[in-house]
Each structure stands twice: as C-alpha cells, then as structure tokens.
Design a protein around this motif. Structure first.
Motif, PDB file in Angstrom:
ATOM      1  N   TYR A 101       0.778  -1.240   0.003  1.00  0.00           N
ATOM      2  CA  TYR A 101      -0.213  -0.056  -0.051  1.00  0.00           C
ATOM      3  C   TYR A 101       0.903   1.266  -0.146  1.00  0.00           C
ATOM      4  N   PHE A 110      -6.804  -2.049   9.353  1.00  0.00           N
ATOM      5  CA  PHE A 110      -7.889  -1.995   8.477  1.00  0.00           C
ATOM      6  C   PHE A 110      -8.897  -3.114   8.630  1.00  0.00           C
ATOM      7  N   ILE A 112     -11.701  -5.996   6.488  1.00  0.00           N
ATOM      8  CA  ILE A 112     -12.476  -6.377   5.181  1.00  0.00           C
ATOM      9  C   ILE A 112     -13.249  -7.224   5.569  1.00  0.00           C
ATOM     10  N   TYR A 163      -0.823  -8.273   5.321  1.00  0.00           N
ATOM     11  CA  TYR A 163      -1.835  -8.188   4.301  1.00  0.00           C
ATOM     12  C   TYR A 163      -2.430  -9.700   3.715  1.00  0.00           C
ATOM     13  N   VAL A 194      -6.579  -5.532  -0.197  1.00  0.00           N
ATOM     14  CA  VAL A 194      -6.341  -4.116  -0.837  1.00  0.00           C
ATOM     15  C   VAL A 194      -5.029  -4.021  -1.348  1.00  0.00           C
ATOM     16  N   PRO A 345      -8.468   2.285   2.967  1.00  0.00           N
ATOM     17  CA  PRO A 345      -9.033   1.122   3.494  1.00  0.00           C
ATOM     18  C   PRO A 345      -9.983   1.518   4.716  1.00  0.00           C
ATOM     19  N   SER A 352     -12.373   2.957  -4.115  1.00  0.00           N
ATOM     20  CA  SER A 352     -11.971   1.748  -3.310  1.00  0.00           C
ATOM     21  C   SER A 352     -10.682   1.453  -3.950  1.00  0.00           C
ATOM     22  N   ILE A 354     -10.067  -2.110  -3.118  1.00  0.00           N
ATOM     23  CA  ILE A 354     -10.389  -3.643  -2.685  1.00  0.00           C
ATOM     24  C   ILE A 354     -10.140  -4.433  -4.240  1.00  0.00           C
TER      25      ILE A 354
END
Length: 373
Positions: A101, A110, A112, A163, A194, A345, A352, A354
C-alpha cells in the motif's frame, strides 16, 4: 588530407560512442548480494538518446538522463549510486515500487468483511508504504525484454506484512519513442485484499539534487486535495484548492507559497499531500507538469489513478550522501506519486482499493520528458 579527414571522422564517431557509453551508472556498482539474492542494474535507451536505469532491488528507477534546452544530457533522478548503498544506507524509498500500500494507513489497521488486519506501525501510530519489508526492500525477478523494456515480477505470500492474500505482481517499465517512462502495474490475488501500487522516484530537473526544487514551476490538474491530521492521515474531507497555497491549477513556483501561514503546510512541514485529479482516470489527460526554467527540462505526468501525492522533499536533511557524493539538502527533490488516496481502507467514501480474486489490477503512470525554451 582525405585520409586525415576519414581518420578525424572515425575518431569523432568513436568519441561519440564512448561518450554515449559513459552515460549512466556502472553495472559493477550494483552487483551486490542481498540475503542470497543478487542485485543487478538494467539499462533502457531509446533512439532519442534518453537513458533510464533500474535495479531489481525494489524495482527501482535509479537514474534517468534527459536533455536540457541545449541538448545536454543530465541525470534528473535523486538517489543512491550502488546496490550496496541502497541496501545499507537510510531508506528514503528512492525510485522504488511501493506496495502493498503506497502512502499511509491510519492506526496501522484496516478491516475487510469485519476481519481486522493489524499492520506494522512504522510511521508513528500509522503504517507507511507497506512497512519496513515492503516491496521496496525486496529483490524482484527481472527480465529485460528489449533495449527499451524491462519487467519486474514478485509474489507476495498471504499475510506478508500482515496483508491478506497471495498477490502476484508485475511491473513493466518502457522507455518510449515519445520520451516517456511508462510504468504499468499488473496484479492478481487469491483472497480479497487491498492494493495501492505507486512509484517513489525523486526528481530534480535542474541538477539532479544539487540545489533546491523551489524554483521549479508546477501545474496540478486538481481542484481538490485531501487535508490531513497531525499524523498525515486524511481527515476524509475533499477541500477546494482555490484561494489556498495548494492551488496549482495555474502554473506556480513550488517555493512561492510553501512557507505561507497555512495550517496544512505546517502539519506537513511543506507539501506532502494527495491531490484529487480532474482527469477521470483518462491516461491521455495531463495530470501534472513541472518545468525547470533554468535548464528548460519539462516533466509531464499521465495516469489512470484518481490521485497524485506531491511531496516536496521536506524530510531530506543533507546527512547522507547519494550519487556522486551529493548531500541532498532540504527540498532538493520532489515526488509525484500516482495513486489511490491515503488511508482509503478506512475511508469508504474514497475510491475503493479492494481487489478480489479474479480481478485484474492495473495501474499506469507515465513520466514524459521534454524541453521548453
């Protein structure tokens, strides 16, 4: 006389070839072992004389030789001059591909689908540029396709740097006939994740970082930017640039307002913010332009990304020597990082980041070089 004339011509051609060959950094200086993987240097050249050099350590741009208004080539990239230096000297992300990122994630966490992922806190309480073992610190696989193209590849395992998803990434650099350094990012994942990839090249169009970039004149095709809090995390607001030092819709010297009495400039120590581009992801529309009036060199930026981070070199401090033992001083280089917005995020109102299994992630950034009299 005819013989002498031919000999003179041969010597002149040989001299030109020698001069061309001498442009650029040495491959021997980049041959360095990093945890059992060999760091190498790759050189791209186009028919116009532009030369760009890259290394597989961080898939970085390490030099780019562009002509000034008199046709004189000079390196416009700020950074280190050897593989050993990139590994052992302070990490400033010089020229690197940033992942997973690019930019900051607030609170280094973050979620999800209600699952929280706790990242490394490597920027105060926040997460920056994928952490200390991000893509910028890894030795990528490399394949030079031609004199003008090289592809770097990397597989990032599931939960690397915390991640989710095994992510396969390819980054293609191409030096085009139009004097563009075209950077294309391709990625896939096997788990919802992400992703926000960018390039962190530092530029000084005048003299490669020997002096300030404050007299460079910049245009940004953006009516809004994302203000930040004390940790440089976006507040979520899209603020109008009109009437502020953040308005570069009319070309303005970078240093003209950098010391203005503005709270956002104080928080960032100068410019270190994301601008919201007006380009609507159209890669043919100019996103940014920087001109050095002295050399005449011009850098134009094109992208399909919704934002661009302009960083004015506020943390460069002159303590560590770079190429040619240059000690880069305060604001001696700038970055224009094409990207999605910081902390997306945690900001569902932002575009977005994602990526789902089956998605084909694609991002492109074009740095185009030219001259103006």
């Amino acid at each position: 006389m005819k013989y002498l004339g031919i000999m003179a011509l041969v010597l002149m051609v040989f001299g030109c070839a020698q001069k061309e060959a001498s442009v650029g950094l040495s491959s021997e200086d980049f041959a360095f072992d990093n945890n059992g993987k060999t760091i190498e240097l790759y050189t791209l050249k186009n028919d116009n004389g532009l030369v760009c050099q890259l290394t597989n350590f961080g898939a970085r741009v390490v030099s780019l030789y562009a002509p000034d208004k008199n046709g004189e080539l000079a390196d416009v990239i700020v950074g280190y001059g050897s593989g050993k230096d990139f590994v052992e000297k302070p990490e400033n992300f010089y020229g690197a591909v940033i992942g997973r990122y690019g930019n900051r994630i607030g609170g280094a966490a973050f979620s999800i689908d209600s699952v929280e992922y706790q990242l490394q806190k490597n920027d105060g309480a926040n997460h920056l540029h994928g952490g200390t073992n991000g893509f910028h610190r890894q030795v990528w696989d490399a394949e030079q396709l031609s004199d003008t193209e090289v592809v770097f590849s990397l597989v990032s395992p599931d939960m690397e740097s915390a991640y989710p998803g095994t992510v396969s990434v390819k980054v293609k650099y191409q030096l085009t006939a139009a004097n563009e350094l075209k950077i294309e990012y391709f990625a896939t994942t096997d788990k919802k994740t992400v992703l926000n990839l960018t390039n962190h090249s530092y530029f000084n169009l005048k003299d490669g970082g020997r002096t300030s970039i404050n007299d460079h004149v910049m245009y940004l095709n953006a009516d809004y930017y994302t203000p930040v809090d004390g940790g440089l995390i976006p507040t979520g607001e899209l603020a109008a640039v009109a009437g502020t030092p953040f308005d570069f819709t009319t070309p303005t010297a970078i240093g003209e307002r950098v010391e203005a009495d503005d709270e956002q400039l104080k928080v960032g120590g100068g410019y270190d913010h994301n601008w919201v581009l007006n380009t609507e992801s159209d890669v043919s529309t100019l996103a940014a332009k920087v001109v050095d009036p002295e050399s005449g060199r011009v850098l134009e930026v094109y992208t399909n990304e919704p934002g661009i981070q302009f960083y004015g070199g506020n943390f460069i401090n002159g303590r560590t020597a770079g190429k040619e033992d240059i000690k880069y001083d305060f604001r001696s280089a700038f970055c224009l990082e094409t990207q999605h917005f910081p902390d997306t995020p945690n900001k569902p109102e932002f575009p977005s980041v994602i990526v789902n299994p089956g998605d084909e992630y694609y991002s492109v950034c074009i740095y185009k070089f030219g001259v103006e009299e």
